[in-house]
Design a protein around this motif. Structure first.
Motif, PDB file in Angstrom:
ATOM      1  N   MET A   1       0.965  -1.302   0.158  1.00 35.38           N
ATOM      2  CA  MET A   1       0.229  -0.086   0.384  1.00 35.38           C
ATOM      3  C   MET A   1       0.936   1.457   0.173  1.00 35.38           C
ATOM      4  SD  MET A   1      -2.863   1.015   3.198  1.00 35.38           S
ATOM      5  CE  MET A   1      -3.997  -0.435   3.125  1.00 35.38           C
ATOM      6  N   GLU A   2       0.435   2.108  -0.733  1.00 30.39           N
ATOM      7  CA  GLU A   2       1.455   3.425  -1.250  1.00 30.39           C
ATOM      8  C   GLU A   2       1.015   4.363   0.424  1.00 30.39           C
ATOM      9  OE1 GLU A   2       2.972   4.103  -3.233  1.00 30.39           O
ATOM     10  OE2 GLU A   2       3.278   2.378  -4.771  1.00 30.39           O
ATOM     11  N   MET A   3       1.564   4.973   0.975  1.00 33.48           N
ATOM     12  CA  MET A   3       2.217   5.623   1.902  1.00 33.48           C
ATOM     13  C   MET A   3       1.004   6.462   1.862  1.00 33.48           C
ATOM     14  SD  MET A   3       4.145   4.867   4.035  1.00 33.48           S
ATOM     15  CE  MET A   3       5.576   4.036   4.405  1.00 33.48           C
ATOM     16  N   LYS A   4       0.794   7.738   0.710  1.00 29.20           N
ATOM     17  CA  LYS A   4      -0.464   8.792   0.599  1.00 29.20           C
ATOM     18  C   LYS A   4      -1.712   8.220   0.888  1.00 29.20           C
ATOM     19  CE  LYS A   4      -2.235  11.489  -2.229  1.00 29.20           C
ATOM     20  NZ  LYS A   4      -2.794  12.911  -3.308  1.00 29.20           N
ATOM     21  N   GLU A   5      -2.133   6.152   0.613  1.00 24.41           N
ATOM     22  CA  GLU A   5      -2.799   5.664   1.416  1.00 24.41           C
ATOM     23  C   GLU A   5      -3.490   5.466   3.026  1.00 24.41           C
ATOM     24  OE1 GLU A   5      -5.377   1.479  -0.046  1.00 24.41           O
ATOM     25  OE2 GLU A   5      -4.213   2.086  -1.625  1.00 24.41           O
ATOM     26  N   ILE A   6      -2.273   5.180   3.028  1.00 27.22           N
ATOM     27  CA  ILE A   6      -1.966   5.161   4.542  1.00 27.22           C
ATOM     28  C   ILE A   6      -2.140   5.992   4.994  1.00 27.22           C
ATOM     29  CG2 ILE A   6      -1.051   4.214   6.358  1.00 27.22           C
ATOM     30  CD1 ILE A   6       0.851   2.194   4.311  1.00 27.22           C
ATOM     31  N   PHE A   7      -2.324   7.047   4.589  1.00 31.44           N
ATOM     32  CA  PHE A   7      -2.585   8.282   5.162  1.00 31.44           C
ATOM     33  C   PHE A   7      -4.156   8.916   5.341  1.00 31.44           C
ATOM     34  CE2 PHE A   7       2.584   9.548   5.055  1.00 31.44           C
ATOM     35  CZ  PHE A   7       2.329   8.531   6.123  1.00 31.44           C
ATOM     36  N   GLU A   8      -4.211   8.928   3.583  1.00 27.00           N
ATOM     37  CA  GLU A   8      -5.597   8.731   3.487  1.00 27.00           C
ATOM     38  C   GLU A   8      -6.534   8.220   4.599  1.00 27.00           C
ATOM     39  OE1 GLU A   8      -6.033   8.336  -0.276  1.00 27.00           O
ATOM     40  OE2 GLU A   8      -5.875  10.531  -0.995  1.00 27.00           O
ATOM     41  N   ARG A   9      -6.206   6.789   5.179  1.00 22.89           N
ATOM     42  CA  ARG A   9      -7.120   5.572   5.724  1.00 22.89           C
ATOM     43  C   ARG A   9      -6.828   7.433   7.057  1.00 22.89           C
ATOM     44  NH1 ARG A   9      -6.571   0.179   3.530  1.00 22.89           N
ATOM     45  NH2 ARG A   9      -7.213  -0.345   5.576  1.00 22.89           N
ATOM     46  N   VAL A  10      -6.084   6.622   7.629  1.00 20.29           N
ATOM     47  CA  VAL A  10      -5.938   7.394   8.834  1.00 20.29           C
ATOM     48  C   VAL A  10      -6.612   9.077   9.052  1.00 20.29           C
ATOM     49  CG1 VAL A  10      -4.387   8.067  10.697  1.00 20.29           C
ATOM     50  CG2 VAL A  10      -3.884   6.243   9.174  1.00 20.29           C
ATOM     51  N   LYS A  11      -6.679   8.960   8.355  1.00 15.14           N
ATOM     52  CA  LYS A  11      -7.328  10.329   8.547  1.00 15.14           C
ATOM     53  C   LYS A  11      -8.954  10.741   7.668  1.00 15.14           C
ATOM     54  CE  LYS A  11      -6.801  15.307   7.865  1.00 15.14           C
ATOM     55  NZ  LYS A  11      -6.164  15.819   9.647  1.00 15.14           N
ATOM     56  N   ARG A  12      -8.949  10.015   7.352  1.00 10.53           N
ATOM     57  CA  ARG A  12     -10.701   8.809   7.649  1.00 10.53           C
ATOM     58  C   ARG A  12     -10.743   8.688   8.938  1.00 10.53           C
ATOM     59  NH1 ARG A  12     -10.640   7.242   2.543  1.00 10.53           N
ATOM     60  NH2 ARG A  12     -10.104   5.281   3.359  1.00 10.53           N
ATOM     61  N   ALA A  13     -10.230   7.799   9.263  1.00 17.50           N
ATOM     62  CA  ALA A  13     -10.927   7.626  10.524  1.00 17.50           C
ATOM     63  C   ALA A  13     -10.997   8.316  11.146  1.00 17.50           C
ATOM     64  CB  ALA A  13      -9.971   5.618  10.519  1.00 17.50           C
ATOM     65  N   SER A  14      -9.848   8.949  11.294  1.00 13.56           N
ATOM     66  CA  SER A  14      -9.443  10.183  12.381  1.00 13.56           C
ATOM     67  C   SER A  14     -11.119  10.310  12.918  1.00 13.56           C
ATOM     68  CB  SER A  14      -8.654  10.540  12.441  1.00 13.56           C
ATOM     69  OG  SER A  14      -8.854  12.074  11.745  1.00 13.56           O
ATOM     70  N   ARG A  15     -12.057  11.067  11.505  1.00 14.47           N
ATOM     71  CA  ARG A  15     -13.380  11.718  11.990  1.00 14.47           C
ATOM     72  C   ARG A  15     -14.247  10.260  13.043  1.00 14.47           C
ATOM     73  NH1 ARG A  15     -11.898  12.692   6.329  1.00 14.47           N
ATOM     74  NH2 ARG A  15     -10.614  14.449   6.144  1.00 14.47           N
ATOM     75  N   SER A  16     -14.053   9.411  12.564  1.00 11.85           N
ATOM     76  CA  SER A  16     -15.236   8.485  13.294  1.00 11.85           C
ATOM     77  C   SER A  16     -14.535   8.932  14.288  1.00 11.85           C
ATOM     78  CB  SER A  16     -14.898   7.485  12.618  1.00 11.85           C
ATOM     79  OG  SER A  16     -14.041   6.696  13.475  1.00 11.85           O
ATOM     80  N   LEU A  17     -13.374   8.635  15.129  1.00 11.49           N
ATOM     81  CA  LEU A  17     -13.213   9.465  16.542  1.00 11.49           C
ATOM     82  C   LEU A  17     -14.550   9.741  17.107  1.00 11.49           C
ATOM     83  CD1 LEU A  17      -9.742   8.913  16.848  1.00 11.49           C
ATOM     84  CD2 LEU A  17     -10.598   6.836  17.364  1.00 11.49           C
ATOM     85  N   ALA A  18     -14.931  11.372  16.596  1.00 10.30           N
ATOM     86  CA  ALA A  18     -15.627  11.882  16.647  1.00 10.30           C
ATOM     87  C   ALA A  18     -16.862  11.217  17.153  1.00 10.30           C
ATOM     88  CB  ALA A  18     -15.860  13.656  16.253  1.00 10.30           C
ATOM     89  N   LEU A  19     -17.371  10.626  16.832  1.00  9.29           N
ATOM     90  CA  LEU A  19     -18.709   9.972  17.114  1.00  9.29           C
ATOM     91  C   LEU A  19     -18.905   9.353  18.393  1.00  9.29           C
ATOM     92  CD1 LEU A  19     -20.012   8.625  13.003  1.00  9.29           C
ATOM     93  CD2 LEU A  19     -19.939  10.834  14.757  1.00  9.29           C
ATOM     94  N   LEU A  20     -17.261   8.317  19.278  1.00  5.32           N
ATOM     95  CA  LEU A  20     -17.234   7.749  19.777  1.00  5.32           C
ATOM     96  C   LEU A  20     -17.765   8.974  21.310  1.00  5.32           C
ATOM     97  CD1 LEU A  20     -14.323   5.681  18.951  1.00  5.32           C
ATOM     98  CD2 LEU A  20     -16.702   4.927  18.867  1.00  5.32           C
ATOM     99  N   THR A  21     -18.162   8.021  22.509  1.00  9.23           N
ATOM    100  CA  THR A  21     -18.568   8.960  23.590  1.00  9.23           C
ATOM    101  C   THR A  21     -17.344   8.530  24.426  1.00  9.23           C
ATOM    102  OG1 THR A  21     -19.760   6.692  24.936  1.00  9.23           O
ATOM    103  CG2 THR A  21     -20.862   8.365  23.321  1.00  9.23           C
TER     104      THR A  21
END
Length: 431
Positions: A1-21
């Motif tokens: 997996m390319e590094m840019k794709e890895i970083f994109e996936r992490v960035k996208r996942a980071s937004r889901s953390l806001a939904l957790l209590t």
């Protein structure tokens, strides 16, 4: 997996953390802590693979090594983090302007934190617990010496995250390569904050090459000043603990500064260092060297037979490089001064802004020392070994910041959050 794709996936996942209590985050942390203990054989096997590639005489071996007791302590720290109040959503400033606009400043996560560290597998768990609790995703770049341990740790964390329905990309371990380091340092738009944790060479490299924001941590050239009014028994205990507790960590003592009036007590201070199970090599200036060499210490060592063959090596004359060196080993420099001002000058020249200490019964001297020393943590009659997030009651730490812009000292939950302004109006327009 390319590094840019890895970083994109992490960035996208980071937004889901806001939904957790906060309760959901705590539940994950508690389950990971339980898994650390339950799956310790898997972690220790991976750690054993790393240890097999390192010389046991290397001072970093102890920093790399995991044991059942250390895993229990890591799990305990993670449970402690779960019990701490959430650092998110705190209103830090609030006011209403004359035009009726209501302003509120509230704490929020950075987003994605990049962590670059060396042979310290415990950092993998510490960073995860603090980042997850504070709503941050994390990208980890460990050293090759601890790669098997780090991968086992992240695999365990991912298993628990999946059980809770949390995107495992919120914790991502990069390959242990120089190319991965370069990619992280250039990940503008993906990494919101990069924190290097390791020796001076690593920190300097990150600071000089990063295109993303950086907080410097870790490198510690630590001094302790034994004042003319210092208590001998207290001083012996503090200096021995600061030097020998764990020599490979950044809060370990590197240089003892001693007042000239107390040179007669130097042999008594040095004795527990020279007779430690792993003796400490002393690099002394001329006055300190003579004070030890002309004492009964050499006779004592010969009588015991333990240090006889090594005695000439354990007591050495200091060179200009002895001061200002972070030894990370059973080695310590000794500098003689004639006043508090000389001690302060030495620290100002050779210290790294991490931790400094004074041993004295004179409160006025201690207060002057604490006022004038420019460091993140300044101690009076206590060892610098206490510079640690868990010891400070912060649950754990992501590192010890030695810079002045932003957080300083042990960085825990509050230090890895930022803030945003929330503004409410009723149709006001600016003239």
């Amino acid at each position: 997996m390319e590094m840019k794709e890895i970083f994109e996936r992490v960035k996208r996942a980071s937004r889901s953390l806001a939904l957790l209590t906060d309760e959901e985050r705590n539940s994950v942390l508690l389950d990971v802590a339980d898994a650390i203990v339950a799956r310790q054989e898997m972690i220790l096997e991976a750690n054993g693979d790393d240890l097999s590639r390192m010389d046991k005489d290397n001072p970093l071996y102890d920093r790399l090594q995991l044991t059942p007791a250390r895993l229990e302590a890591i799990a305990a720290d993670m449970r402690n983090v779960a019990t701490l109040p959430s650092p998110l959503g705190h209103v830090t400033k609030q006011k209403t302007l004359a035009n009726g606009l209501r302003l509120c400043r509230v704490s929020v996560p950075f987003g994605v934190i990049g962590m670059i560290y060396e042979a310290r597998p415990n950092v993998t768990f510490d960073v995860f617990s603090l980042c997850f609790k504070s709503g941050n995703a994390c990208v980890l770049k460990g050293g090759k010496d601890a790669d098997s341990s780090n991968r086992a740790a992240v695999e365990l964390i991912h298993e628990v995250l999946r059980q809770h329905g949390v995107d495992p990309d919120v914790v991502t371990l990069l390959p242990a390569t120089h190319e991965a380091t370069g990619a992280m340092l250039g990940a503008v738009g993906y990494i919101d904050l990069c924190i290097p944790r390791g020796g001076r060479r690593l920190i300097d490299f990150v600071r000089d090459n990063a295109r993303v924001p950086v907080i410097e941590t870790g490198a510690g050239v630590v001094n302790t000043y034994f004042d003319k009014d210092g208590d001998l028994d207290m001083g012996r205990a503090i200096i021995t603990n600061a030097k020998t507790r764990r020599v490979s960590v950044c809060n370990a003592l590197d240089c003892l500064i001693i007042h000239r009036d107390r040179l007669a007590d130097l042999p008594a201070i040095a004795e527990p260092l020279l007779t430690h199970k792993i003796p400490v090599t002393l690099y002394c200036d001329e006055e300190a060297y003579n004070a030890v060499a002309n004492s009964q210490l050499s006779t004592l060592c010969s009588a015991e037979g333990r240090l006889r063959s090594k005695n000439s090596q354990l007591l050495q004359k200091a060179t200009p490089d002895s001061f200002g060196t972070e030894f990370m080993d059973y080695k310590m420099a000794i500098k003689t001064v004639g006043s508090l001002d000389e001690a302060l000058e030495h620290i100002d020249r050779y210290g790294s802004g991490h931790s400094e200490a004074i041993i004295t019964a004179n409160e006025e001297t201690a207060r002057l020392f604490q006022q004038h020393v420019d460091a993140a943590c300044v101690y009076w009659n206590a060892p610098t070994s206490f510079t640690d997030g868990a010891q400070f009651g912060l649950g754990a730490e992501i590192g010890i910041s030695t810079q002045k812009l932003g957080p300083r000292g042990p960085m825990a939950l509050e230090e890895i959050t930022t803030y945003k302004w929330l503004i409410e109006g009723e149709g006001q327009t600016r003239p």
